[in-house]
Design a protein around this motif. Sequence first.
Motif, PDB file in Angstrom:
ATOM      1  N   GLY A 294      -6.444 -12.413  -8.695  1.00 15.57           N
ATOM      2  CA  GLY A 294      -5.380 -12.652  -7.746  1.00 15.57           C
ATOM      3  C   GLY A 294      -5.769 -13.703  -6.731  1.00 15.57           C
ATOM      4  N   GLN A 295      -4.792 -14.104  -5.980  1.00 13.44           N
ATOM      5  CA  GLN A 295      -4.988 -15.147  -4.989  1.00 13.44           C
ATOM      6  C   GLN A 295      -5.817 -14.579  -3.853  1.00 13.44           C
ATOM      7  OE1 GLN A 295      -3.399 -18.073  -5.697  1.00 13.44           O
ATOM      8  NE2 GLN A 295      -3.765 -19.252  -3.855  1.00 13.44           N
ATOM      9  N   GLN A 296      -7.008 -15.106  -3.643  1.00 17.30           N
ATOM     10  CA  GLN A 296      -7.879 -14.568  -2.597  1.00 17.30           C
ATOM     11  C   GLN A 296      -7.587 -15.152  -1.223  1.00 17.30           C
ATOM     12  OE1 GLN A 296     -11.731 -13.163  -3.076  1.00 17.30           O
ATOM     13  NE2 GLN A 296     -12.001 -14.082  -5.099  1.00 17.30           N
ATOM     14  N   VAL A 297      -6.925 -16.290  -1.231  1.00 21.25           N
ATOM     15  CA  VAL A 297      -6.596 -16.957   0.031  1.00 21.25           C
ATOM     16  C   VAL A 297      -5.114 -17.308  -0.029  1.00 21.25           C
ATOM     17  CG1 VAL A 297      -7.045 -18.964   1.473  1.00 21.25           C
ATOM     18  CG2 VAL A 297      -8.925 -17.876   0.252  1.00 21.25           C
ATOM     19  N   LYS A 298      -4.372 -16.926   0.984  1.00 27.18           N
ATOM     20  CA  LYS A 298      -2.919 -17.084   0.919  1.00 27.18           C
ATOM     21  C   LYS A 298      -2.367 -17.828   2.124  1.00 27.18           C
ATOM     22  CE  LYS A 298      -2.327 -12.852  -1.733  1.00 27.18           C
ATOM     23  NZ  LYS A 298      -1.912 -11.454  -1.726  1.00 27.18           N
ATOM     24  N   GLN A 299      -1.486 -18.758   1.840  1.00 25.99           N
ATOM     25  CA  GLN A 299      -0.739 -19.429   2.890  1.00 25.99           C
ATOM     26  C   GLN A 299       0.713 -19.012   2.694  1.00 25.99           C
ATOM     27  OE1 GLN A 299      -3.101 -23.369   1.967  1.00 25.99           O
ATOM     28  NE2 GLN A 299      -2.028 -23.653   3.901  1.00 25.99           N
ATOM     29  N   SER A 300       1.206 -18.211   3.576  1.00 25.79           N
ATOM     30  CA  SER A 300       2.513 -17.579   3.354  1.00 25.79           C
ATOM     31  C   SER A 300       3.678 -18.535   3.583  1.00 25.79           C
ATOM     32  CB  SER A 300       2.666 -16.346   4.242  1.00 25.79           C
ATOM     33  OG  SER A 300       2.387 -16.692   5.580  1.00 25.79           O
ATOM     34  N   SER A 301       3.482 -19.526   4.435  1.00 30.82           N
ATOM     35  CA  SER A 301       4.582 -20.461   4.702  1.00 30.82           C
ATOM     36  C   SER A 301       4.310 -21.764   3.972  1.00 30.82           C
ATOM     37  CB  SER A 301       4.705 -20.729   6.206  1.00 30.82           C
ATOM     38  OG  SER A 301       4.958 -19.540   6.890  1.00 30.82           O
ATOM     39  N   PRO A 302       5.129 -22.110   2.988  1.00 27.85           N
ATOM     40  CA  PRO A 302       4.845 -23.314   2.212  1.00 27.85           C
ATOM     41  C   PRO A 302       5.187 -24.609   2.944  1.00 27.85           C
ATOM     42  CG  PRO A 302       6.842 -22.261   1.414  1.00 27.85           C
ATOM     43  CD  PRO A 302       6.279 -21.363   2.458  1.00 27.85           C
ATOM     44  N   SER A 303       5.982 -24.509   4.004  1.00 29.39           N
ATOM     45  CA  SER A 303       6.345 -25.738   4.700  1.00 29.39           C
ATOM     46  C   SER A 303       6.605 -25.462   6.176  1.00 29.39           C
ATOM     47  CB  SER A 303       7.570 -26.385   4.054  1.00 29.39           C
ATOM     48  OG  SER A 303       8.680 -25.526   4.162  1.00 29.39           O
ATOM     49  N   LEU A 304       6.457 -26.523   6.959  1.00 29.91           N
ATOM     50  CA  LEU A 304       6.631 -26.426   8.415  1.00 29.91           C
ATOM     51  C   LEU A 304       7.073 -27.781   8.928  1.00 29.91           C
ATOM     52  CD1 LEU A 304       5.970 -24.919  11.167  1.00 29.91           C
ATOM     53  CD2 LEU A 304       3.696 -25.926  10.988  1.00 29.91           C
ATOM     54  N   THR A 305       8.066 -27.786   9.803  1.00 25.64           N
ATOM     55  CA  THR A 305       8.504 -29.027  10.429  1.00 25.64           C
ATOM     56  C   THR A 305       8.348 -28.902  11.938  1.00 25.64           C
ATOM     57  OG1 THR A 305      10.094 -29.480   8.666  1.00 25.64           O
ATOM     58  CG2 THR A 305      10.417 -30.645  10.747  1.00 25.64           C
ATOM     59  N   VAL A 306       7.734 -29.911  12.536  1.00 25.50           N
ATOM     60  CA  VAL A 306       7.441 -29.899  13.972  1.00 25.50           C
ATOM     61  C   VAL A 306       7.884 -31.228  14.564  1.00 25.50           C
ATOM     62  CG1 VAL A 306       5.520 -29.872  15.622  1.00 25.50           C
ATOM     63  CG2 VAL A 306       5.521 -28.292  13.708  1.00 25.50           C
ATOM     64  N   GLN A 307       8.380 -31.181  15.777  1.00 33.40           N
ATOM     65  CA  GLN A 307       8.737 -32.418  16.482  1.00 33.40           C
ATOM     66  C   GLN A 307       7.470 -33.134  16.952  1.00 33.40           C
ATOM     67  OE1 GLN A 307      12.208 -33.155  15.914  1.00 33.40           O
ATOM     68  NE2 GLN A 307      12.134 -33.774  18.055  1.00 33.40           N
ATOM     69  N   GLU A 308       7.533 -34.457  16.959  1.00 37.61           N
ATOM     70  CA  GLU A 308       6.411 -35.246  17.460  1.00 37.61           C
ATOM     71  C   GLU A 308       6.044 -34.795  18.870  1.00 37.61           C
ATOM     72  OE1 GLU A 308       7.186 -39.427  17.348  1.00 37.61           O
ATOM     73  OE2 GLU A 308       5.160 -39.972  17.977  1.00 37.61           O
ATOM     74  N   GLY A 309       4.763 -34.621  19.105  1.00 36.61           N
ATOM     75  CA  GLY A 309       4.295 -34.169  20.409  1.00 36.61           C
ATOM     76  C   GLY A 309       4.126 -32.661  20.511  1.00 36.61           C
ATOM     77  N   GLY A 310       4.674 -31.938  19.561  1.00 39.90           N
ATOM     78  CA  GLY A 310       4.592 -30.480  19.583  1.00 39.90           C
ATOM     79  C   GLY A 310       3.294 -29.966  18.981  1.00 39.90           C
ATOM     80  N   ILE A 311       3.172 -28.644  18.957  1.00 41.99           N
ATOM     81  CA  ILE A 311       1.984 -28.008  18.366  1.00 41.99           C
ATOM     82  C   ILE A 311       2.337 -27.515  16.968  1.00 41.99           C
ATOM     83  CG2 ILE A 311       0.306 -26.126  18.540  1.00 41.99           C
ATOM     84  CD1 ILE A 311       0.701 -26.122  21.521  1.00 41.99           C
ATOM     85  N   SER A 312       1.522 -27.909  16.002  1.00 41.67           N
ATOM     86  CA  SER A 312       1.684 -27.417  14.625  1.00 41.67           C
ATOM     87  C   SER A 312       0.708 -26.276  14.429  1.00 41.67           C
ATOM     88  CB  SER A 312       1.377 -28.528  13.615  1.00 41.67           C
ATOM     89  OG  SER A 312       2.209 -29.643  13.832  1.00 41.67           O
ATOM     90  N   ILE A 313       1.197 -25.183  13.884  1.00 40.74           N
ATOM     91  CA  ILE A 313       0.337 -24.021  13.635  1.00 40.74           C
ATOM     92  C   ILE A 313       0.443 -23.639  12.163  1.00 40.74           C
ATOM     93  CG2 ILE A 313      -0.157 -21.610  14.196  1.00 40.74           C
ATOM     94  CD1 ILE A 313       1.093 -22.120  16.949  1.00 40.74           C
ATOM     95  N   LEU A 314      -0.689 -23.692  11.498  1.00 48.83           N
ATOM     96  CA  LEU A 314      -0.746 -23.355  10.074  1.00 48.83           C
ATOM     97  C   LEU A 314      -1.612 -22.114   9.926  1.00 48.83           C
ATOM     98  CD1 LEU A 314      -1.357 -27.030   9.207  1.00 48.83           C
ATOM     99  CD2 LEU A 314       0.580 -25.794   8.314  1.00 48.83           C
ATOM    100  N   ASN A 315      -1.152 -21.186   9.098  1.00 50.48           N
ATOM    101  CA  ASN A 315      -1.819 -19.897   8.985  1.00 50.48           C
ATOM    102  C   ASN A 315      -2.364 -19.640   7.600  1.00 50.48           C
ATOM    103  OD1 ASN A 315      -1.262 -18.706  11.671  1.00 50.48           O
ATOM    104  ND2 ASN A 315       0.861 -19.010  11.038  1.00 50.48           N
ATOM    105  N   CYS A 316      -3.411 -18.831   7.569  1.00 50.61           N
ATOM    106  CA  CYS A 316      -4.057 -18.510   6.305  1.00 50.61           C
ATOM    107  C   CYS A 316      -4.612 -17.086   6.363  1.00 50.61           C
ATOM    108  CB  CYS A 316      -5.182 -19.512   6.062  1.00 50.61           C
ATOM    109  SG  CYS A 316      -5.847 -19.480   4.399  1.00 50.61           S
ATOM    110  N   ASP A 317      -4.388 -16.318   5.300  1.00 43.77           N
ATOM    111  CA  ASP A 317      -4.939 -14.966   5.187  1.00 43.77           C
ATOM    112  C   ASP A 317      -5.878 -14.913   3.993  1.00 43.77           C
ATOM    113  OD1 ASP A 317      -1.697 -14.326   6.013  1.00 43.77           O
ATOM    114  OD2 ASP A 317      -3.315 -13.512   7.256  1.00 43.77           O
ATOM    115  N   TYR A 318      -6.912 -14.114   4.128  1.00 42.59           N
ATOM    116  CA  TYR A 318      -7.849 -13.991   3.012  1.00 42.59           C
ATOM    117  C   TYR A 318      -8.136 -12.532   2.721  1.00 42.59           C
ATOM    118  CZ  TYR A 318     -11.418 -13.476   6.704  1.00 42.59           C
ATOM    119  OH  TYR A 318     -12.146 -13.066   7.791  1.00 42.59           O
TER     120      TYR A 318
END
Lengths: 113, 113
Positions: free
Chosen positions: A1-25
Motif C-alpha cells: 500500500g501507499q506508505q506516504v500519502k498526499q491527500s490533496s492533489p491540487s492547490l491554488t494560491v494567490q501570489e503573495g499568499g502562503i502555500s501549505i502542502l500536506n503529507c501523511d505517512y
Amino acid sequence: GQQVKQSSPSLTVQEGGISILNCDYENDMFDYFAWYKKYPDNSPTLLISVRSNVDKREDGRLTVFLNKSGKHFSLHITASQPEDTAVYLCAAGQQGTGSKLSFGKGAKLTVSP
Amino acid sequence: NSKVIQTPRYLVKGQGQKAKMRCIPEKGHPVVFWYQQNKNNEFKFLINFQNQEVLQQIDMTEKRFSAECPSNSPCSLEIQSSEAGDSALYLCASSLGKNTEVFFGKGTRLTVV
C-alpha cells in the motif's frame, strides 16, 4: 500500500499568499522527510529535508513542519510566486546507506498572479 | 541540472518485446535507485543497488524485470516481456548513500503498444 500519502492533489494560491502542502505517512520507522519539486517534463529535485530529531526546519521562504505523533509533515511556502507553480512530492524513509524513499503521488500547486 | 543521465528519453515497444533503459548515476554515487511513475502519478520503488549489489527490490522486479549496475558501465533496467501496464516513466536516481537524499535523472518514458 501507499506508505506516504498526499491527500490533496491540487492547490491554488494567490501570489503573495502562503502555500501549505500536506503529507501523511504510515511507517513509524521513518526518520527522514523531504519535499521534492517537479516541473513538467523534468526530474524531481530536492527542495528541503528534515530528520526526525527536529520538528521544524526553515530555509528562506520554505518551512517544513514535522508532527511525529500524528505521522504528518507539511511544507509551507510564504510569499508564493508564480514560479513556485509545479508539482510537489513528499517523500519519507529511514536513514541508512541505500535506504529507499517512499514518495507521495504529488500535489500540483498553482500560484496565480 | 541533474547529473544523472538516463537513455533513451522515450521508448516504444510492442507487447512481449524486451525494453531496456540505461542510467549513468552521478559521479561518485554508489547507490542507484529505479522508480516507476505510472499514469496515476504513483512513484513505485522498483530496485536499488549499492555498487553492484542489489539492496532491495519488489516482487515485480524479481520476476519480469532485470536490473544491474556493473562496474564501469551504465546501470540498466530491462523488462523481459513488456506488458501494456508497464507503460510509465522510469526514473533512475543516485545518492552518496550516507543519507537518503537522492538525485533524479529525467527518466525514460516507456510506451507499450
